[in-house]
Write an enzyme that holds these catalytic residues in place. Structure first.
Site, PDB file in Angstrom:
ATOM      1  N   GLY A 206      -4.022   2.581  -6.284  1.00  0.00           N
ATOM      2  CA  GLY A 206      -2.553   2.510  -6.854  1.00  0.00           C
ATOM      3  C   GLY A 206      -1.372   2.845  -6.118  1.00  0.00           C
ATOM      4  N   CYS A 207      -1.661   3.892  -5.312  1.00  0.00           N
ATOM      5  CA  CYS A 207      -0.470   4.617  -4.822  1.00  0.00           C
ATOM      6  C   CYS A 207      -0.399   5.231  -3.474  1.00  0.00           C
ATOM      7  CB  CYS A 207      -0.144   5.879  -5.639  1.00  0.00           C
ATOM      8  SG  CYS A 207      -2.020   6.721  -6.073  1.00  0.00           S
TER       9      CYS A 207
END
Ligand SMILES: Cc1cc2nc3c(=O)[nH]c(=O)nc-3n(C[C@H](O)[C@H](O)[C@H](O)COP(=O)(O)OP(=O)(O)OC[C@H]3O[C@@H](n4cnc5c(N)ncnc54)[C@H](O)[C@@H]3O)c2cc1C
Lengths: 417, 105
Positions: free
Chosen positions: B103-104
């Site tokens: 995600g990140c």
């Protein structure tokens, strides 16, 4: 006549459009669509709140960023991928044969309960918009002490190091005003440390604690209680604030959602090596609009543009695509007191210490603070307007390279098997 | 990489405890991980989340992030935090035998 259309003239769309001009066959036209009259250099947003850059100088008229490219000043409302048609905000329709989505990401404070309540832009500010950064500047100038909380609501966000930079710069700013003793600085993040990758996270985490900045990790903000000025997590932890600097949820453009082209955050599922939209042969995506597991950063948009320009030409010629994007990202991290750090990484390799871009001579230090890095960060402004946007070659390697990077001793290196 | 024994099976995990091969996951291993992190025994709602995560990861080629789980699994955010305290996205992935959601970066 066939039509190549680029939606969005930010960092990614502008550089691609400028590079494609002159590379298209004669029977192809090129149009860029963007409703905003001006182009904002977003890295300046970290400097505006501290008076280190003026809002006016962070902007340039968009017309001046193109080299002979047709720009249509309109917003896109939706894309019909079956009919290959784009609907504009004035009701017009445009037909495309090949489409590039470069509409970026925007902050969505409305996604968090209470964030846009009574304290919005009174005690709660974003700095990811020019308006937010400017209002934050005024609030900081009037601030005389108390609790300043910097909070990332959820990942992914643009330029994941910007929240650290704003925190380091706030520390430096309050020190300069002789107020640092009266200010409690707290960094509140959903991550389990200062950054997503272990080695950089440790280095950056100790820089925070060394400066007396408390880190509240694994904090997933669920709501803001405006009345009591408290930030609350989903698991009911609370952080009170006098001033909240928020980095709200990011989402892709609304037309992406409206057209059914996005994931749950309206980012477009994209092939990570060719940059083609998954399930759509005639749509390519780059920059912040993708769902790719790399940073949402201007440097990434630049590295991607080389692959994309190649693949657009191949697609037009009916040839197979190159699978060449490796997730390469690099970011200067402004650390206050006239210094900065630099990190360089890709899909597989996390940031490491060393020098960049050339072994031994650097001149930039990786994962370490230096004045030269700070000058590098400022020089990026010039490079951005004069080389990156016009699509001129920039003399750094497109693929991430291990040359100049130092692998840490096994004990410190989670990558050493 | 360290190998750990869960429910009588030896599996390879990374240093954060995520299974390296999601194929080697079984329901028994999920129970054992849940017990280790203090959320066991797993309830029907836990299983609803785990089954969603495994199916979604198989379809998407990557583990779902928290927002995706809350939107598509039928279990809302508040409940996810009760079922998988602190970091539901990470914890659900770990119990489901999937890699840490990216995600990140
Ligand atoms: C505070 C901050 C600091 C940063 N610092 C750095 C840094 O130091 N280094 C770095 O490399 N990167 C940095 N970045 C990130 C960088 O600015 C972005 O990653 C980069 O601009 C992404 O380019 P893009 O073209 O994908 O999106 P953008 O540049 O945001 O452009 C998107 C464009 O799409 C247009 N658009 C949106 N919706 C529509 C629509 N419906 N129709 C038509 N057009 C539309 C918008 O008007 C906009 O012009 C920073 C970002 C922020 C917010």
């Amino acid at each position: 006549m066939k039509h190549l259309i680029v939606i969005g003239a930010g960092t990614a769309g502008t550089t691609v459009a400028n590079q494609m001009r002159g590379r298209l066959p004669r029977d192809w036209s090129l149009t860029v669509i963007d409703p905003e009259p001006e182009h904002l250099f977003q890295p300046d947003l970290i400097f505006v709140p501290f008076g280190m850059q003026t809002p006016e100088r962070a902007l340039r008229p968009r017309g001046r960023t193109f080299r002979g490219v047709r720009w249509m000043q309109r917003g896109v409302e939706s894309v019909d991928t079956d009919k290959k048609r784009i609907a504009l905000d004035n009701g017009d329709q445009l037909k495309y044969d090949l489409l590039v989505i470069a509409s970026g990401a925007e902050i969505r404070p409305d996604e968090t309960a209470g964030l846009m309540g009574d304290e919005w832009q009174r005690a709660i500010f974003d700095f990811y918009t020019l308006e937010g950064a400017t209002k934050l500047r005024d609030a900081l100038a009037a601030f005389e002490g108390g609790r300043v909380v910097v909070n990332i609501v959820e990942m992914p966000i643009k330029c994941p190091v910007a929240p650290l930079e704003i925190t380091f710069l706030a520390d430096s700013y309050f020190t300069g005003r002789g107020l640092r003793d009266q200010v409690e600085l707290i960094y509140v993040t959903p991550l389990d440390g200062a950054f997503t990758k272990p080695i950089a996270s440790r280095a950056l985490g100790s820089m925070l604690t060394d400066r007396g900045i408390r880190v509240e990790a694994e904090f997933n903000a669920g709501e803001v209680d405006s009345e009591h000025k408290v930030l609350k997590s989903w698991d009911e932890r609370e952080v009170p604030f006098d001033l909240l600097i928020t980095i709200p949820t990011h989402m892709g453009a609304r037309f992406v959602e409206a057209s059914g082209l996005g994931d749950e955050l309206a980012f477009v599922p994209t092939d990570n090596a060719t940059l083609r939209a998954q399930g759509h042969d005639d749509i390519f995506v780059l920059g912040d609009a993708t769902n790719l597991p790399t940073s949402k950063a201007g440097s990434v948009a630049h590295f991607q543009s080389e692959v994309l320009v190649e693949n657009l030409q191949r697609s037009i010629a009916g040839r197979s695509l190159v699978e060449d994007f490796d997730g390469h990202a690099n970011c200067f991290i402004e650390s206050g007191f006239g210094k900065a750090m630099l990190i360089d990484f890709n899909y597989d390799q996390e940031p490491l210490p060393g020098v960049y871009p050339y072994p031994v001579v650097g001149p930039f230090q990786l994962l370490k603070e230096s004045r030269r890095n700070h000058w590098g960060k400022l020089a990026f402004r010039w490079v951005y307007w004069n080389m990156l946007l016009p699509g001129r070659p920039i003399p750094v390697p497109n693929h991430m390279s291990m040359a100049g990077k130092r692998l840490l001793p096994d004990a410190d290196n989670p990558l050493a098997a | 990489m360290p190998a750990i024994e869960y429910a009588g099976t030896s599996v390879e995990v990374n240093d954060e405890g995520f299974l390296l091969q999601s194929d080697s996951w079984t329901r028994e291993i999920a129970e054992a991980i849940a017990a280790e992190v203090g959320i066991g025994p797993l309830t029907e709602k836990h299983w609803q989340v785990i089954e969603f995560c495994r199916q979604d990861a198989a379809e998407q080629g990557q583990p779902p992030g928290l927002r995706r789980i809350s939107k598509l699994s039928g279990i809302n955010m508040k409940e996810l935090y009760q079922l998988f305290p602190k970091g539901p996205g990470k914890l659900a992935a770990r119990v489901s035998g999937l890699p840490k959601p990216q995600g990140c970066i």
